[in-house]
Motif scaffolding. Sequence first.
Motif, mmCIF file in Angstrom:
data_model
loop_
_atom_site.group_PDB
_atom_site.id
_atom_site.type_symbol
_atom_site.label_atom_id
_atom_site.label_comp_id
_atom_site.label_asym_id
_atom_site.label_seq_id
_atom_site.Cartn_x
_atom_site.Cartn_y
_atom_site.Cartn_z
ATOM 1 N N TYR A 3 0.932 -1.089 -0.048
ATOM 2 C CA TYR A 3 0.017 -0.064 0.008
ATOM 3 C C TYR A 3 0.994 1.392 -0.193
ATOM 4 C CZ TYR A 3 -3.609 -3.184 0.917
ATOM 5 O OH TYR A 3 -4.529 -4.541 1.042
ATOM 6 N N TYR A 4 0.418 2.246 -0.602
ATOM 7 C CA TYR A 4 1.201 3.514 -0.787
ATOM 8 C C TYR A 4 0.285 4.681 -0.354
ATOM 9 C CZ TYR A 4 3.171 0.548 -4.737
ATOM 10 O OH TYR A 4 3.528 -0.341 -5.332
ATOM 11 N N THR A 5 1.182 5.433 0.486
ATOM 12 C CA THR A 5 0.538 6.802 0.808
ATOM 13 C C THR A 5 0.174 7.721 -0.137
ATOM 14 O OG1 THR A 5 2.781 7.872 0.945
ATOM 15 C CG2 THR A 5 2.159 6.827 3.075
ATOM 16 N N PRO A 17 -0.398 15.256 -4.682
ATOM 17 C CA PRO A 17 -1.521 14.696 -3.730
ATOM 18 C C PRO A 17 -2.725 15.666 -3.770
ATOM 19 C CG PRO A 17 0.743 15.040 -2.826
ATOM 20 C CD PRO A 17 0.749 15.670 -4.106
ATOM 21 N N GLN A 18 -2.897 16.657 -4.042
ATOM 22 C CA GLN A 18 -4.209 17.527 -3.851
ATOM 23 C C GLN A 18 -5.013 16.946 -5.108
ATOM 24 O OE1 GLN A 18 -5.151 19.520 -1.856
ATOM 25 N NE2 GLN A 18 -7.163 19.301 -3.019
ATOM 26 N N THR A 19 -4.497 16.582 -6.431
ATOM 27 C CA THR A 19 -5.191 15.929 -7.371
ATOM 28 C C THR A 19 -5.796 14.634 -6.918
ATOM 29 O OG1 THR A 19 -3.638 16.979 -9.107
ATOM 30 C CG2 THR A 19 -4.974 14.962 -9.853
ATOM 31 N N LEU A 20 -5.118 13.797 -6.207
ATOM 32 C CA LEU A 20 -5.803 12.638 -5.610
ATOM 33 C C LEU A 20 -6.822 13.041 -4.838
ATOM 34 C CD1 LEU A 20 -2.502 10.288 -5.190
ATOM 35 C CD2 LEU A 20 -4.218 10.259 -6.771
ATOM 36 N N ARG A 21 -6.703 13.908 -4.029
ATOM 37 C CA ARG A 21 -7.754 14.536 -2.994
ATOM 38 C C ARG A 21 -9.027 14.788 -3.891
ATOM 39 N NH1 ARG A 21 -3.587 17.152 -0.546
ATOM 40 N NH2 ARG A 21 -2.579 16.089 1.264
ATOM 41 N N ASN A 22 -8.689 15.569 -4.890
ATOM 42 C CA ASN A 22 -10.053 15.831 -5.767
ATOM 43 C C ASN A 22 -10.649 14.880 -6.508
ATOM 44 O OD1 ASN A 22 -9.200 18.677 -5.032
ATOM 45 N ND2 ASN A 22 -7.947 18.809 -7.029
ATOM 46 N N TRP A 23 -9.869 13.668 -6.872
ATOM 47 C CA TRP A 23 -10.065 12.641 -7.410
ATOM 48 C C TRP A 23 -11.259 11.705 -6.541
ATOM 49 C CZ3 TRP A 23 -5.654 10.118 -10.559
ATOM 50 C CH2 TRP A 23 -5.405 11.106 -11.467
ATOM 51 N N ASP A 24 -10.635 11.764 -5.120
ATOM 52 C CA ASP A 24 -11.464 10.942 -4.167
ATOM 53 C C ASP A 24 -12.850 11.877 -3.888
ATOM 54 O OD1 ASP A 24 -12.309 9.469 -1.831
ATOM 55 O OD2 ASP A 24 -10.872 10.415 -0.542
ATOM 56 N N LEU A 29 -11.245 8.614 -8.219
ATOM 57 C CA LEU A 29 -10.665 7.422 -7.736
ATOM 58 C C LEU A 29 -10.641 7.501 -6.206
ATOM 59 C CD1 LEU A 29 -8.320 5.120 -8.070
ATOM 60 C CD2 LEU A 29 -6.644 6.809 -8.069
ATOM 61 N N HIS A 30 -11.043 6.625 -5.368
ATOM 62 C CA HIS A 30 -11.158 6.770 -4.038
ATOM 63 C C HIS A 30 -9.875 5.715 -3.470
ATOM 64 C CE1 HIS A 30 -15.168 8.121 -3.822
ATOM 65 N NE2 HIS A 30 -15.502 7.072 -4.661
ATOM 66 N N PRO A 31 -9.441 6.056 -2.311
ATOM 67 C CA PRO A 31 -8.101 5.258 -1.840
ATOM 68 C C PRO A 31 -8.783 3.914 -1.632
ATOM 69 C CG PRO A 31 -8.997 6.972 -0.277
ATOM 70 C CD PRO A 31 -9.583 7.193 -1.541
ATOM 71 N N HIS A 32 -7.977 3.053 -1.699
ATOM 72 C CA HIS A 32 -8.013 1.721 -1.034
ATOM 73 C C HIS A 32 -8.724 1.540 0.357
ATOM 74 C CE1 HIS A 32 -7.439 -2.414 0.620
ATOM 75 N NE2 HIS A 32 -7.432 -2.785 -0.727
ATOM 76 N N HIS A 33 -8.105 2.482 1.175
ATOM 77 C CA HIS A 33 -8.555 2.649 2.647
ATOM 78 C C HIS A 33 -8.383 3.821 2.989
ATOM 79 C CE1 HIS A 33 -4.846 0.320 3.243
ATOM 80 N NE2 HIS A 33 -4.755 1.287 4.554
ATOM 81 N N THR A 34 -8.793 4.411 4.251
ATOM 82 C CA THR A 34 -8.464 5.198 4.882
ATOM 83 C C THR A 34 -8.276 5.001 6.359
ATOM 84 O OG1 THR A 34 -9.581 6.929 3.602
ATOM 85 C CG2 THR A 34 -8.857 7.935 5.544
ATOM 86 N N SER A 35 -7.017 5.323 6.905
ATOM 87 C CA SER A 35 -6.805 4.951 8.478
ATOM 88 C C SER A 35 -7.586 5.775 9.440
ATOM 89 C CB SER A 35 -5.011 5.275 8.749
ATOM 90 O OG SER A 35 -4.841 6.587 8.636
ATOM 91 N N TYR A 41 -4.610 5.663 1.641
ATOM 92 C CA TYR A 41 -3.738 4.617 1.266
ATOM 93 C C TYR A 41 -4.188 3.949 0.125
ATOM 94 C CZ TYR A 41 -1.007 4.931 5.683
ATOM 95 O OH TYR A 41 -0.243 5.305 6.685
ATOM 96 N N TYR A 42 -3.232 3.828 -1.114
ATOM 97 C CA TYR A 42 -3.808 3.250 -2.145
ATOM 98 C C TYR A 42 -3.002 1.879 -2.453
ATOM 99 C CZ TYR A 42 -5.463 7.888 -2.973
ATOM 100 O OH TYR A 42 -6.184 9.075 -3.002
#
Length: 218
Positions: A3-5, A17-24, A29-35, A41-42
Amino acid sequence: MEYYTINKFAKIIGVTPQTLRNWDRNGKLHPHHTSSNGYRYYSEDQLNAVTGIQLAPKKIIGYCRVSSPKQKDDLERQVENLRTYLYAQGQPFEIITDIGSGINYKKKGLQDLIRRIESNQAEKVVILYKDRLLRFGFELIETIAAIHGCKIEIVDTTQKSEPEELVEDLVQIITEFSCKLQGKRAHKAKRMIQELVGFDSDDKVKQDTAAPEQQAED
């Protein structure tokens, strides 16, 4: 599965990272899980899906080391013993060999091993004895490996007594500094010889130049 941060995943796929937050947020694209503390985490599968590239499978890497070229026979025995052990596990592997001090962090093989761990190419590193990896700093390499999902396996886990370990450590340190001292002396001797040769050559030139004048006076 690895898993990747969010920072590491963003860097690999070439976005921020902000692009990934926007995708979420917009469902792209949602992360695999959130702690529990909110970190995203992806997964490795998500990485493959996003990049369209199937990453090469991780390898089991054996590492063998001796301190000097005079110990090549010992190195060959290490390789043979480790190869026999890894064959019995029935998984693909390769072996990296190294020649150099256990307190030298710049050995070619060790640097190669660390690069492979950091690039997520190693599933597991296998060594016959703990001190074959490093005399000092084993825990540091072990931590780096753990961060990248790589395990370090020691075949012979026989524990040495504290006096034995202390003596071996002291011998290694003394040997290392002795080699460095000899190297400095050798360099100094070479410089002295060069200066001496240069001095003799200059004297010879002066003598050869002065000879005709002396002959003329005679």
